[in-house]
Design an enzyme around this catalytic site. Structure first.
Site, short mmCIF file in Angstrom:
data_model
loop_
_atom_site.label_atom_id
_atom_site.label_comp_id
_atom_site.label_asym_id
_atom_site.label_seq_id
_atom_site.Cartn_x
_atom_site.Cartn_y
_atom_site.Cartn_z
N ASP A 169 1.81 6.02 5.57
CA ASP A 169 0.07 5.42 5.32
C ASP A 169 1.06 5.02 4.11
O ASP A 169 0.39 3.59 3.49
CB ASP A 169 -1.21 6.68 4.94
CG ASP A 169 -1.89 5.34 5.20
OD1 ASP A 169 -2.46 4.18 5.83
OD2 ASP A 169 -3.10 5.63 4.19
N LYS B 27 1.01 -1.15 0.45
CA LYS B 27 0.07 0.14 0.44
C LYS B 27 0.78 1.21 0.52
O LYS B 27 2.11 1.58 1.04
CB LYS B 27 -0.59 -0.01 1.46
CG LYS B 27 -1.83 1.01 1.91
CD LYS B 27 -2.55 0.78 3.00
CE LYS B 27 -2.97 2.25 3.27
NZ LYS B 27 -3.54 2.94 4.65
N ARG C 108 -7.47 0.06 1.07
CA ARG C 108 -7.66 -1.29 0.71
C ARG C 108 -8.90 -1.91 -1.18
O ARG C 108 -8.52 -2.38 -1.51
CB ARG C 108 -9.37 -2.54 1.29
CG ARG C 108 -11.00 -1.01 1.31
CD ARG C 108 -11.45 -1.63 2.59
NE ARG C 108 -11.03 -1.79 4.00
CZ ARG C 108 -11.71 -1.12 4.92
NH1 ARG C 108 -12.77 -1.84 5.67
NH2 ARG C 108 -10.19 -1.04 6.67
N LYS D 24 -10.20 13.16 8.28
CA LYS D 24 -9.52 12.99 9.11
C LYS D 24 -9.29 14.62 10.56
O LYS D 24 -8.68 14.91 10.17
CB LYS D 24 -7.79 12.18 9.58
CG LYS D 24 -7.94 11.09 8.82
CD LYS D 24 -6.89 10.51 8.56
CE LYS D 24 -6.41 9.04 7.92
NZ LYS D 24 -6.80 7.29 8.26
N ASP E 3 -2.92 10.30 3.97
CA ASP E 3 -3.92 9.94 3.37
C ASP E 3 -4.59 11.16 4.59
O ASP E 3 -5.08 10.82 5.68
CB ASP E 3 -4.41 8.34 4.22
CG ASP E 3 -5.98 8.56 4.24
OD1 ASP E 3 -6.81 9.46 3.97
OD2 ASP E 3 -6.13 7.65 5.76
#
Length: 461
Positions: free
Chosen positions: A251, A228, A314, A240, A233
């Site tokens: 990330d 990943k 994902r 967030k 992010d």
């Protein structure tokens, strides 16, 4: 920075490694001068302690390093490396006190303890050098340390200097180092290549998304590593809070870890055909960000309902895993800083992993103990499959309720791998929150050494 042990036979100060229970006995067998020096300096043998004993002319004669108690050594791996800050620059050799079976681990810990992130601050401090102990493969230890340093440097670099293009540059540098092939699909070409979810997650940023595809080796089993690469992010439109966004430079830790593992494989000349796939994106906020309640169609054709734009990792992994599975390698491994649920379950130090293959799991668990790289098997719990099936689409990227978040994320990823393919998924943290022996605060390699050591058994090499 040179990441290596000194050649055997190099002139060096001898180190006696003493557990807390050994100090009095060892001192009692020495001359009055040495015994008095040890007592006067109150050396007790605790982990992280060190004492230099001079000769009559004041030159270093012997170094003592504390090894703690058996109980403390279980809690602090790389106990030898803990003493590096207390030792003066110079060259040392282990004279006594470490079991033959622990010499490689402690030599690695010595090198790992010498790491410093120097990109933004001049750091000219000199670290002590260790002479290669008898029976230790200095080349192997150096490769393991180089891999960890590469991973740490990538994760520690802030997103301002580590976007998708810079991650690509790092992968190209590794490919050039090992004289291997690399191909990158960038921006709108991802749509032409049928990587719709990678494109969708990354399209809001002015730093174009991409899929990095590195291939090495011409013989042996096929191993495909998928990492990943979310270089930052924000959470997207489900943004967030600041407290959760502060570490999001890490990330892309899954990508950094598979690049570190790839270096181990290539530098060691492992007889495998290696492929590394990294979907590299930045999850940003813009007028063309993907939205909650959007339904995306993946490369595999499965539809995904977006119930949280912060569950983006994902999505990019799904397209990459589908692509990996189309080639039907002998093993697929994904590594990702995927869920906070994994941290709640096992904390920051353990690397949880998922596999349906018991042979693979046994090999991994044994290798993790040998390599001081702790992992923990988690279940692909089939009854939870219903939690990722929203009804309106094939899959839900963020099931409601908050239960089993790491497991449901792993089940989501498994849907994009062919049932006949052997698959391991690691849900890592990629970060050392507080300094520990051999592990300074910051970016961390997790699970990769265990995988590297397990490959010969699980792949019948």
């Amino acid at each position: 920075m040179t990441v290596a042990l000194a050649p055997a036979g190099t002139k060096a100060v001898p180190i006696h490694v003493l557990g807390a229970e050994d100090v009095a006995l060892w001192a009692g067998q020495q001359s009055d001068r040495i015994r008095t020096w040890v007592e006067a300096n109150a050396f007790k043998g605790g982990i992280g302690s060190a004492l230099m004993i001079p000769d009559a002319a004041g030159h270093p004669e012997i170094a003592l390093v504390g090894y703690g108690t058996p109980a403390s050594r279980k809690r602090d791996r790389f106990a030898l490396g803990a003493a590096l800050p207390k030792l003066a620059p110079g060259t040392y050799r282990i004279e006594s006190g470490i079991a033959e079976g622990d010499l490689e681990q402690e030599s690695l810990g010595w090198l790992l303890a010498s790491y410093g992130f120097t990109r933004y601050r001049d750091n000219t401090s000199q670290h002590p050098t260790l002479v290669t102990p008898d029976g230790v493969d200095a080349t192997r230890v150096s490769i393991l340390a180089e891999a960890e340093f590469l991973t740490r440097d990538l994760i520690n670099t802030p997103a301002s200097d580590m976007g998708p293009a810079e991650l690509e540059s790092a992968a190209r540098g590794l490919a050039e180092k090992h004289k291997t092939k690399i191909r990158v699909i960038t921006g709108d070409d991802l749509l032409q290549g049928n990587f719709p979810m990678i494109h969708t997650v990354g399209r809001a940023s002015d730093r174009a998304p991409r899929l990095i595809d590195l291939n090495w080796g011409s013989r042996g089993p096929k191993i495909t590593l998928v990492g990943k690469g979310v270089c930052f992010d924000t959470g997207g439109l489900n943004i967030k809070p600041g407290s959760s966004m502060g570490l999001m430079k890490k990330d892309m830790g899954g990508a950094a870890n598979v690049l570190g593992l790839a270096h181990m494989i290539m530098a060691s000349g492992l007889d495998v055909r290696l492929r590394v796939l990294i979907p590299a994106v930045e999850n940003s906020v813009s007028s063309n960000s993907f939205r909650p309640q959007d339904i995306l169609t993946s490369r595999k054709g499965l539809t995904v309902e977006i119930n949280n734009t912060d569950a983006e990792g994902r999505l990019v992994l799904a397209d990459a895993l589908t692509y990996a599975s189309e080639d039907h390698p002998d093993l697929i491994v994904s590594m990702a800083t995927l869920t906070g649920a994994a941290r709640v379950a096992v904390g920051p130090d353990l690397a949880p992993y998922y596999t349906d293959n018991d042979v693979v799991a046994t090999s991994l668990d044994l290798a993790a103990r040998r390599m001081a790289d702790p992992v923990w098997r988690m279940p692909f719990h089939d009854p939870y499959e219903t939690m990722i099936e929203p009804g309106i689409a094939d899959l839900d990227n963020a099931p409601k309720g908050g239960f089993a978040g790491s497991i449901t994320a792993a089940l989501f990823l498994r849907r994009f791998v062919s049932a006949e393919d052997r698959y391991i998924h690691f849900d890592i943290y990629g970060w050392q929150p507080t300094a520990a022996p051999g592990r300074p605060k910051g970016g961390a390699l997790q699970g990769a050494r265990a995988l590297f050591a397990a490959f010969p058994d699980m792949m019948d090499l």
